[in-house]
Scaffold this active site. Structure first.
Site, PDB file in Angstrom:
ATOM      1  N   GLU A 107      25.214  66.905  20.785  1.00  0.00           N
ATOM      2  CA  GLU A 107      24.109  66.557  21.677  1.00  0.00           C
ATOM      3  C   GLU A 107      23.188  67.726  22.014  1.00  0.00           C
ATOM      4  OE1 GLU A 107      23.199  63.666  22.587  1.00  0.00           O
ATOM      5  OE2 GLU A 107      24.917  62.433  22.036  1.00  0.00           O
ATOM      6  N   SER A 393      24.767  14.423  58.481  1.00  0.00           N
ATOM      7  CA  SER A 393      25.400  14.107  59.765  1.00  0.00           C
ATOM      8  C   SER A 393      26.397  15.146  60.250  1.00  0.00           C
ATOM      9  CB  SER A 393      26.092  12.744  59.687  1.00  0.00           C
ATOM     10  OG  SER A 393      25.139  11.713  59.806  1.00  0.00           O
TER      11      SER A 393
END
Length: 767
Positions: A107, A393
Site C-alpha cells: 500500500e 376502538s
C-alpha cells in the site's frame, strides 16, 4: 575616384552603425513557462489552503474503530452487535510484524519516510493520470491518507475530487504530527473493510480462518493485507483465483521491499489460497444474521434511541436493553410460522402485523416485532411504531371512558344512549359496524360491546380539552382532538401498549423505553429509566380494567377469542372501516385494520394486523381474518403468563360496588349516582336532568344507598369516608364535577363547527 571614395564611405558607415539585438524567442518561451509554473504553483497552494480551511476535524474516536455497539438483554447476556458482524480490535503489540510489513509493502512502501503526504508518489500519480493509467488520484494516497478516507470521507466516486484529496492531504499531515507511525498503522489495520460485512483484519482472521492474527501464516497474512483493494473479488472462498493473484502480488511487493527472502516468497506462493479456511466464521455470521433478523424491529429502535442520546455506535459501546430474548423469539415464531396462528395468503399482499410488549410495572419494552415474512432486510419497516393507521376502538378507554370516570366520576352503570347521532357541529352521522341502534345502555355494556355512539357521547360530555389532556398523559401525543378521534386516531401499538400498562398499574404511566444503561469504551456507565407519573386516579384505572375484563370474558364481548382460561386479563379490540370512497371497491364486511390490546398485571400487549396497501388489490381484512389479532395476542400473552404470577387487581378503597339489574357495578366513592343521575342524558330522561351538589347530593346518595343493593354495609360506610392512599389523589377524588357543568360544556362544544378527519369520518368500527 571621388565617386568610389564616397561609395566606400557609405559602406563603412553602414558597417560602423550598431546592429539591432537578436530576438531571443526561446528564452522568452522558457521564462513564460516558468512564470506560468510559478503562478500555477501559487494558485495550487492557494487553492490547497482554501480547501484545507474547510477540512473536517478528526477526533481519535473517528480513527479508532473499536467496534460496533454490543447489545445485551434484560439479564445482561450478550445478544449481538449493531453492525453486520462482531468486531475484534487488535492492538499494535498484537499485530504481527509480518502483517505490518505486508500492508506497507503493497500500500505505501515509503510509509516510514514521509510525513503523511508522499510528494514523489503524488508526482508519479500525476504522470500516471497524464498517461491515462489506472493510478490516478488514488495512486497518490499514502496509508495515512487512506486512513483519513476511511475515517472521514468515503471510497465513492463523489469523493474522488481535488477538494477531497486536498483535505485528505491536509488532515494526513496533521495526523502525523499527533500520532506515531505505529498508531496510524494500527488504526488502518483495524478499520479497513474486508468483505462480508467485516471491518478490520483481526475480525477477518476470525471469519476466514477461525484464528487470531498472530496464529496465521505468511501466505494468509499476505492475502489479508491485499484484500482491502477489492474485498469482494479477493474473497478466497468465492474467487480463489483472484485471491491467489492478489496474494502473490503482495508477496512480490514484500520481497521487493526486502522484508522477506526469495525462498519465503516462493514457498508462500506454493500454498493454496484455500488452506486453513474454515466455515466457523460463516456459521457465526449466519447465526449473527439470524439473531439480528429476530431482533430487527427492536434493534432499529435501540439504534435510533442511541443516536438521539448522542452515541455514534462505532466505539464499542455496551448497550444493556430491556429485551426478554425468549419472549422475543416466541413473538417472532408466532409471526413467522403456522405453529401458533394460521395466516391467510391471498397471493397479492403479505398479511402484516406490528406487536409491542411492555412491562406493566416499569414501562420496559420486553419484545417487539415490526412485520412478518420480511425477507433479508436490516432495519426494515417497523409497523409496531407506525402512527399512520387508526387504532380504532382501542382508543375508547383512553379518550372517552377513562376521562369520563376521571373528570365526571361516572359509574360503570352510567346510562348512555345508542340512538341516531351526528358528530357535534356537523351533519356527519356516527355509525356502528352493524348499522343498528341499541337504545339506552350502561357505560359497561357500551364498552364491552364496543358501541361507537355512546363513546362519542362520552367524549362530548367530558369535552375535547380534558380528554386530550388525559390521553396525552398516557403518551398519545395528540396535537389536536376531534370527536371522530373518540373511535380512533393515528397512534402506534407501542403507544397503546404503554397506555394500557398504566391501566394495569393502577393509573401510573411509564413511558415505554428500550435501554436501561450504556457503558462506553472508556468505562463510563450511564443509566436510563422511565419515571412513573400518575396519569389518573386509582379508581379510574380499576374501573376501566373491570369493564375491559368483560370485553374478553363476557359472552357479548368482542374479544372472546383472546380469552385464556384462568388468566386475569383485560383488553379491547378495534377494527377500522373503509372510507366511503372505497366502500364500493371492497366486500361489505371488509375492514382496513384489526387491533387487539390487552394486559395483565405483568404485561401489556398491543397488536395491529392488516395489509400495507389497504386500498390496493388484496389489501382488506374481512370476517375470516379480522380476529387474527386476537389469536396473536392470546398466543403471546399465554406464553408470557407461564412465567409470571397470575393475580387479580385489588379494588382500591376509592371504588365502591353496587348491584344494578343483578350486575355488580362500580362507582367512585362519594359519587354514587342515583337512577335519575345515571340515566341523565339518555333518550328516555328529561333533557333538564342534572346532578345536584352539596348537601342535597349527599342526601340523594344516602337514599339511593338504602334502596339499592350495595355490596356490604361496611363498604357503604367506607364510601362516605374512605380516601385514596395518595393524598393528591384523595383531594382530586373528593372534588366532584357536576353533570350540569359538563353538559353545558358539551353543549358549547356541540355548537362549534368541526369536521372529523377524513380517515375517520366514515368509521363504523364497533368491535
Amino acid at each position: 575616384m571621388a565617386g568610389n571614395n564616397e561609395q566606400n564611405s557609405r559602406v563603412a558607415r553602414r558597417k560602423s552603425q550598431p546592429k539591432p539585438p537578436k530576438k531571443h524567442w526561446f528564452r522568452r518561451i522558457i521564462l513564460s513557462l516558468a512564470a506560468l509554473f510559478v503562478i500555477g504553483v501559487l494558485a495550487g497552494l492557494a487553492l490547497f489552503f482554501y480547501y484545507a480551511q474547510t477540512a473536517p476535524t478528526v477526533k481519535q474516536s473517528d480513527l479508532v474503530n473499536t467496534g460496533t455497539a454490543k447489545i445485551y438483554d434484560q439479564n445482561d447476556k450478550y445478544l449481538t452487535s449493531l453492525g453486520t458482524n462482531d468486531h475484534e480490535y487488535v492492538k499494535s503489540s498484537n499485530i504481527p510484524s509480518t502483517l505490518k510489513n505486508a500492508v506497507v509493502s503493497i500500500e505505501d512502501r515509503r510509509f516510514y519516510k514521509h510525513k503523511g503526504v508522499d510528494y514523489y508518489r503524488i508526482l508519479g500519480a500525476a504522470v500516471g493520470n497524464l498517461k491515462g493509467s489506472s493510478l490516478g488520484m488514488q495512486g497518490g494516497s499514502t496509508l495515512t491518507m487512506q486512513l483519513v478516507k476511511l475515517a472521514v470521507f468515503s471510497t465513492s466516486t463523489s469523493d474522488r475530487n481535488l477538494k477531497v484529496k486536498a483535505q485528505e492531504a491536509w488532515i494526513a499531515l496533521n495526523l502525523e504530527k499527533h500520532y506515531s507511525k505505529s498508531q496510524i498503522l494500527e488504526f488502518y489495520i483495524n478499520k479497513v473493510y474486508m468483505g462480508n460485512g467485516i471491518y478490520g483484519m483481526g475480525t477477518a482472521a476470525k471469519y476466514y480462518y477461525g484464528k487470531s492474527l498472530k496464529d496465521l501464516s505468511l501466505s494468509q497474512l499476505a492475502l489479508l493485507a491485499g484484500m482491502p483493494q477489492s474485498p469482494t473479488y479477493y474473497d478466497p472462498t468465492t474467487y480463489p483465483s483472484y485471491a491467489t493473484s492478489r496474494r502473490n502480488l503482495v508477496l512480490e511487493a514484500m520481497y521487493d521491499n526486502k522484508v522477506i527472502s526469495k525462498s519465503q516468497e516462493t514457498a508462500a506462493e506454493k500454498v493454496s489460497v484455500k488452506t486453513g479456511l474454515t466455515s466457523s466464521g460463516r456459521s457465526s455470521l449466519a447465526k449473527h444474521e439470524k439473531t439480528n433478523k429476530i431482533l430487527d424491529a427492536y434493534l432499529n429502535e435501540v439504534r435510533q434511541d442511541l443516536l438521539k442520546k448522542g452515541y455514534n455506535l462505532t466505539d464499542g459501546e455496551k448497550v444493556y436493553t430491556n429485551i426478554d430474548m425468549d419472549a422475543q423469539k416466541r413473538l417472532y415464531d408466532i409471526a413467522n410460522t403456522s405453529q401458533y396462528v394460521n395466516y391467510p395468503n391471498n397471493g397479492k399482499q403479505t398479511f402484516q402485523l406490528g406487536v409491542s410488549v411492555v412491562d406493566s410495572y416499569t414501562g420496559k419494552v420486553s419484545a417487539m416485532i415490526g412485520g412478518r415474512k420480511t425477507g433479508n432486510v436490516t432495519y426494515g419497516t417497523n409497523r409496531a411504531v407506525w402512527t399512520s393507521r387508526s387504532n380504532a376502538s382501542t382508543m375508547k378507554p383512553i379518550l372517552d371512558y377513562g376521562p369520563a370516570i376521571e373528570y365526571l366520576n361516572w359509574p360503570t352503570y352510567k346510562s348512555l344512549s345508542d340512538t341516531k347521532y351526528k358528530y357535534p357541529g356537523t351533519n356527519i352521522s356516527v355509525h356502528d359496524f352493524d348499522n343498528n341502534y341499541l337504545g339506552n345502555m350502561t357505560m359497561r355494556e357500551a364498552l364491552v360491546q364496543s358501541r361507537n355512539i355512546p363513546a362519542i357521547r362520552a367524549l362530548q360530555a367530558v369535552g375535547k380539552s380534558r380528554a386530550k389532556i388525559f390521553a396525552n398523559n398516557l403518551g398519545m401525543n395528540l396535537k389536536t382532538v376531534n370527536y371522530a378521534n373518540g373511535i380512533g386516531a393515528g397512534v402506534s401499538t407501542l403507544q397503546v401498549a404503554g397506555a394500557y400498562a398504566a391501566f394495569a398499574n393502577g393509573g401510573v404511566y411509564h413511558k415505554p423505553y428500550y435501554i436501561r444503561k450504556v457503558t462506553t469504551s472508556d468505562g463510563v456507565t450511564t443509566s436510563y429509566t422511565s419515571t412513573g407519573k400518575r396519569a389518573m386516579k386509582k379508581s379510574t384505572a380499576y374501573m376501566i380494567t373491570d369493564m375491559l375484563k368483560g370485553v374478553i370474558n363476557s359472552s357479548t364481548g368482542t374479544a372472546t377469542t383472546a380469552k385464556i382460561s384462568g388468566v386475569y386479563q383485560a383488553g379491547k379490540t378495534g377494527t377500522d372501516n373503509y372510507a366511503s370512497q372505497y366502500k364500493n371497491k371492497v366486500p361489505s364486511d371488509a375492514v382496513v385494520d384489526s387491533w387487539m390490546a390487552g394486559y395483565t398485571k405483568n404485561y401489556s400487549v398491543a397488536v395491529w394486523t392488516g395489509y400495507d396497501k389497504s386500498t390496493e388489490a388484496g389489501g382488506y381484512l374481512d370476517t375470516s381474518n379480522e380476529k387474527i389479532s386476537q389469536q396473536i395476542y392470546r398466543a403471546m400473552m399465554n406464553y408470557l403468563q407461564q412465567y409470571s404470577p397470575n393475580s387479580d387487581w385489588t379494588k382500591p378503597s376509592s371504588v365502591g360496588t353496587t348491584k344494578k339489574n343483578g350486575i355488580e357495578e362500580l362507582y367512585v366513592v362519594g359519587h354514587l349516582f342515583s337512577s335519575s343521575e345515571a340515566s341523565s342524558g339518555t333518550a328516555s330522561s328529561a333533557s333538564s336532568s342534572s346532578t345536584t351538589t352539596g348537601s342535597s347530593s349527599t342526601s340523594t346518595e344516602a337514599s339511593s344507598r338504602s334502596s339499592e343493593s350495595s355490596s356490604s354495609s361496611s363498604e357503604a360506610a367506607s364510601s362516605s369516608s374512605s380516601a385514596e392512599s395518595s393524598s393528591s389523589e384523595s383531594s382530586s377524588e373528593s372534588s366532584s364535577s357536576s353533570e350540569a357543568s359538563s353538559s353545558s360544556e358539551a353543549s358549547s362544544e356541540a355548537t362549534s363547527s368541526e369536521t372529523p378527519t377524513a380517515d375517520t369520518n366514515n368509521t363504523t368500527e364497533g368491535q
